[in-house]
Design a protein around this motif. Sequence first.
Motif, mmCIF file in Angstrom:
data_model
loop_
_atom_site.group_PDB
_atom_site.id
_atom_site.type_symbol
_atom_site.label_atom_id
_atom_site.label_comp_id
_atom_site.label_asym_id
_atom_site.label_seq_id
_atom_site.Cartn_x
_atom_site.Cartn_y
_atom_site.Cartn_z
ATOM 1 N N ALA A 66 0.848 -1.201 0.000
ATOM 2 C CA ALA A 66 0.000 0.000 0.000
ATOM 3 C C ALA A 66 0.880 1.246 0.000
ATOM 4 C CB ALA A 66 -0.926 -0.011 1.221
ATOM 5 N N ILE A 67 1.989 1.203 0.758
ATOM 6 C CA ILE A 67 2.938 2.333 0.763
ATOM 7 C C ILE A 67 3.574 2.465 -0.618
ATOM 8 C CG2 ILE A 67 5.155 3.115 1.707
ATOM 9 C CD1 ILE A 67 4.225 1.910 4.423
ATOM 10 N N HIS A 68 3.971 1.349 -1.180
ATOM 11 C CA HIS A 68 4.542 1.362 -2.530
ATOM 12 C C HIS A 68 3.588 2.034 -3.521
ATOM 13 C CE1 HIS A 68 4.708 -0.523 -6.571
ATOM 14 N NE2 HIS A 68 6.005 -0.298 -6.448
ATOM 15 N N ASP A 69 2.322 1.667 -3.464
ATOM 16 C CA ASP A 69 1.361 2.209 -4.427
ATOM 17 C C ASP A 69 1.167 3.716 -4.224
ATOM 18 O OD1 ASP A 69 1.188 -0.365 -5.342
ATOM 19 O OD2 ASP A 69 -0.766 -0.786 -4.455
ATOM 20 N N ARG A 70 1.185 4.144 -2.955
ATOM 21 C CA ARG A 70 1.065 5.593 -2.716
ATOM 22 C C ARG A 70 2.297 6.326 -3.254
ATOM 23 N NH1 ARG A 70 -2.205 3.952 1.886
ATOM 24 N NH2 ARG A 70 -0.308 3.404 3.006
ATOM 25 N N CYS A 71 3.460 5.719 -3.101
ATOM 26 C CA CYS A 71 4.680 6.327 -3.674
ATOM 27 C C CYS A 71 4.547 6.449 -5.186
ATOM 28 C CB CYS A 71 5.910 5.479 -3.348
ATOM 29 S SG CYS A 71 6.433 5.544 -1.627
ATOM 30 N N MET A 72 4.103 5.367 -5.811
ATOM 31 C CA MET A 72 4.067 5.355 -7.275
ATOM 32 C C MET A 72 3.045 6.334 -7.852
ATOM 33 S SD MET A 72 6.589 3.622 -8.226
ATOM 34 C CE MET A 72 6.332 3.465 -9.997
ATOM 35 N N ALA A 73 2.162 6.844 -6.992
ATOM 36 C CA ALA A 73 1.234 7.879 -7.444
ATOM 37 C C ALA A 73 1.913 9.250 -7.494
ATOM 38 C CB ALA A 73 0.018 7.917 -6.515
ATOM 39 N N LEU A 74 3.144 9.327 -6.980
ATOM 40 C CA LEU A 74 3.881 10.599 -6.978
ATOM 41 C C LEU A 74 4.881 10.633 -8.137
ATOM 42 C CD1 LEU A 74 4.754 10.830 -3.154
ATOM 43 C CD2 LEU A 74 2.822 11.896 -4.359
ATOM 44 N N PRO A 75 4.981 11.764 -8.829
ATOM 45 C CA PRO A 75 5.907 11.856 -9.966
ATOM 46 C C PRO A 75 7.365 11.557 -9.596
ATOM 47 C CG PRO A 75 4.448 13.761 -9.911
ATOM 48 C CD PRO A 75 4.189 12.988 -8.653
ATOM 49 N N ALA A 76 7.796 11.901 -8.360
ATOM 50 C CA ALA A 76 9.195 11.667 -7.974
ATOM 51 C C ALA A 76 9.551 10.180 -8.063
ATOM 52 C CB ALA A 76 9.456 12.176 -6.556
ATOM 53 N N PHE A 77 8.578 9.313 -7.866
ATOM 54 C CA PHE A 77 8.806 7.867 -7.933
ATOM 55 C C PHE A 77 8.494 7.311 -9.326
ATOM 56 C CE2 PHE A 77 8.270 8.827 -3.496
ATOM 57 C CZ PHE A 77 9.121 7.961 -2.824
ATOM 58 N N SER A 78 7.374 7.769 -9.898
ATOM 59 C CA SER A 78 6.940 7.162 -11.166
ATOM 60 C C SER A 78 7.768 7.672 -12.345
ATOM 61 C CB SER A 78 5.449 7.432 -11.398
ATOM 62 O OG SER A 78 5.203 8.821 -11.451
ATOM 63 N N GLN A 79 8.153 8.942 -12.310
ATOM 64 C CA GLN A 79 8.852 9.499 -13.480
ATOM 65 C C GLN A 79 10.349 9.191 -13.494
ATOM 66 O OE1 GLN A 79 7.721 13.620 -14.048
ATOM 67 N NE2 GLN A 79 5.548 13.099 -14.222
ATOM 68 N N THR A 80 10.858 8.614 -12.411
ATOM 69 C CA THR A 80 12.264 8.220 -12.370
ATOM 70 C C THR A 80 12.415 6.704 -12.547
ATOM 71 O OG1 THR A 80 12.066 8.108 -9.966
ATOM 72 C CG2 THR A 80 12.980 10.131 -10.886
ATOM 73 N N ALA A 81 11.322 6.033 -12.850
ATOM 74 C CA ALA A 81 11.336 4.568 -12.985
ATOM 75 C C ALA A 81 12.285 4.135 -14.098
ATOM 76 C CB ALA A 81 9.928 4.061 -13.260
ATOM 77 N N PRO A 82 12.874 2.943 -13.950
ATOM 78 C CA PRO A 82 13.857 2.462 -14.919
ATOM 79 C C PRO A 82 13.425 2.596 -16.383
ATOM 80 C CG PRO A 82 13.831 1.011 -13.029
ATOM 81 C CD PRO A 82 12.738 2.014 -12.812
ATOM 82 N N GLU A 83 12.195 2.201 -16.687
ATOM 83 C CA GLU A 83 11.801 2.164 -18.103
ATOM 84 C C GLU A 83 11.676 3.560 -18.721
ATOM 85 O OE1 GLU A 83 10.071 1.007 -15.590
ATOM 86 O OE2 GLU A 83 7.993 1.716 -15.648
ATOM 87 N N LEU A 84 11.654 4.590 -17.889
ATOM 88 C CA LEU A 84 11.572 5.958 -18.416
ATOM 89 C C LEU A 84 12.951 6.624 -18.528
ATOM 90 C CD1 LEU A 84 8.384 7.290 -16.575
ATOM 91 C CD2 LEU A 84 8.578 6.217 -18.834
ATOM 92 N N CYS A 85 13.999 5.921 -18.119
ATOM 93 C CA CYS A 85 15.341 6.509 -18.177
ATOM 94 C C CYS A 85 15.833 6.587 -19.623
ATOM 95 C CB CYS A 85 16.320 5.663 -17.362
ATOM 96 S SG CYS A 85 16.049 5.804 -15.595
ATOM 97 N N PRO A 86 16.701 7.570 -19.901
ATOM 98 C CA PRO A 86 17.198 7.726 -21.274
ATOM 99 C C PRO A 86 17.962 6.508 -21.798
ATOM 100 C CG PRO A 86 18.123 9.420 -19.798
ATOM 101 C CD PRO A 86 17.141 8.635 -19.008
ATOM 102 N N ASP A 87 18.567 5.720 -20.895
ATOM 103 C CA ASP A 87 19.352 4.566 -21.345
ATOM 104 C C ASP A 87 18.579 3.249 -21.296
ATOM 105 O OD1 ASP A 87 19.322 4.815 -18.570
ATOM 106 O OD2 ASP A 87 21.221 3.783 -18.296
ATOM 107 N N ALA A 88 17.248 3.325 -21.069
ATOM 108 C CA ALA A 88 16.460 2.083 -21.012
ATOM 109 C C ALA A 88 16.535 1.357 -22.348
ATOM 110 C CB ALA A 88 15.015 2.403 -20.651
ATOM 111 N N ASP A 89 16.763 0.055 -22.286
ATOM 112 C CA ASP A 89 16.883 -0.757 -23.515
ATOM 113 C C ASP A 89 15.522 -0.940 -24.190
ATOM 114 O OD1 ASP A 89 19.322 -2.923 -21.997
ATOM 115 O OD2 ASP A 89 19.621 -1.211 -23.325
#
Lengths: 212, 212
Positions: free
Chosen positions: A189-212
Amino acid sequence: MQLYNYYRSSASYRVRIALALKGLEYVYKPVHLARDEHLAESYAAVSRSRLVPQLQDGEHALSQSLAIIEYLDETHPEPPLLPKDPHHRAYVRALALDIACEIHPLNNLRVLRYLVRDLGLSEEQKNRWYQHWVDTGLTAVEQRLTHEGLSGAFCFGEQPGLADCLLVPQIYNAKRFNCRLDHLPTLMAIHDRCMALPAFSQTAPELCPDAD
Amino acid sequence: MQLYNYYRSSASYRVRIALALKGLEYVYKPVHLARDEHLAESYAAVSRSRLVPQLQDGEHALSQSLAIIEYLDETHPEPPLLPKDPHHRAYVRALALDIACEIHPLNNLRVLRYLVRDLGLSEEQKNRWYQHWVDTGLTAVEQRLTHEGLSGAFCFGEQPGLADCLLVPQIYNAKRFNCRLDHLPTLMAIHDRCMALPAFSQTAPELCPDAD
């Protein structure tokens, strides 16, 4: 500031979250661990221990994700990532270390490589190893979050902080390796609340410039 | 204060050193890991995650050696175990984490047990695993101590601090497992200077009340 990091490194993800929570700008410097870019001669000048993440702040080179996040919190105090009370600080740091020392070191890329290449483990044995340490470690974190009376919307109280910076990347990894998570309701539940925040969701691996 | 610890646990030894450097008295509460005392029902009431060390300070239960040492430094500031400058603090913390995250978690008792009991590794493979991570990790620490210009008689400057609290127990373990140490002259000189101080020598595993 320049952050040397790898999109899939969960230690790198921790620092990306902290920088985002602080609203700090930085230059993203990719170091592709799976392609051994950290072993290139050119990276030795950046990091003698050849690890990511590494934060370059002016003339200062900073390593180890937890040390980097504490540094960011000391040099850019708002919003705080650690509480003020020493007992609460110890609780938050211990939660962070429950992940940083009890789970992640056993499951990072170089360890998994050693298990397969040097010890000859099968893919199935490697995955069982991975899942064992994630399950043991996250079960202990869940117990603490549930029983110590200090968690709220986040690991400590109602604002995201240091422990959340470690929790979310660890869950990201756990999902990648198909670890069981349904027995960890408070933590998820804490994880899901974090992921609702841009600081967590927008820095996710798949959004990084070097994501394969 | 009461310290739940095991004489041979290097994480416990770190906290014993810090308490001694601060001149703090405590009750020694032995928890024999090799005899599975941490798995006893009675220990669950002390530590839900069933780890040592655990420090009981009045009503507060504190876990994770690094969090405990930072807590002791915040609540008993003299002598300081961390410098004041944020860059220097980050250097000391990163050194401590180079040991706490990159070496120790791979070599603690429960991991070695898993390698042997669950993965069927031979004694020789287990020892090679141990020595590999000690060598990789301590070589990186030696590089840092030699090249970053912040070490002196101790890991940082001329007084023992947080990083030394981690270095000495790690070397103790490395010797037990016959790891090569002769290529680490800076690190070993610091180790020897630490061992000349009672805070390090008198808290050594073999002098603990529960030593076998």
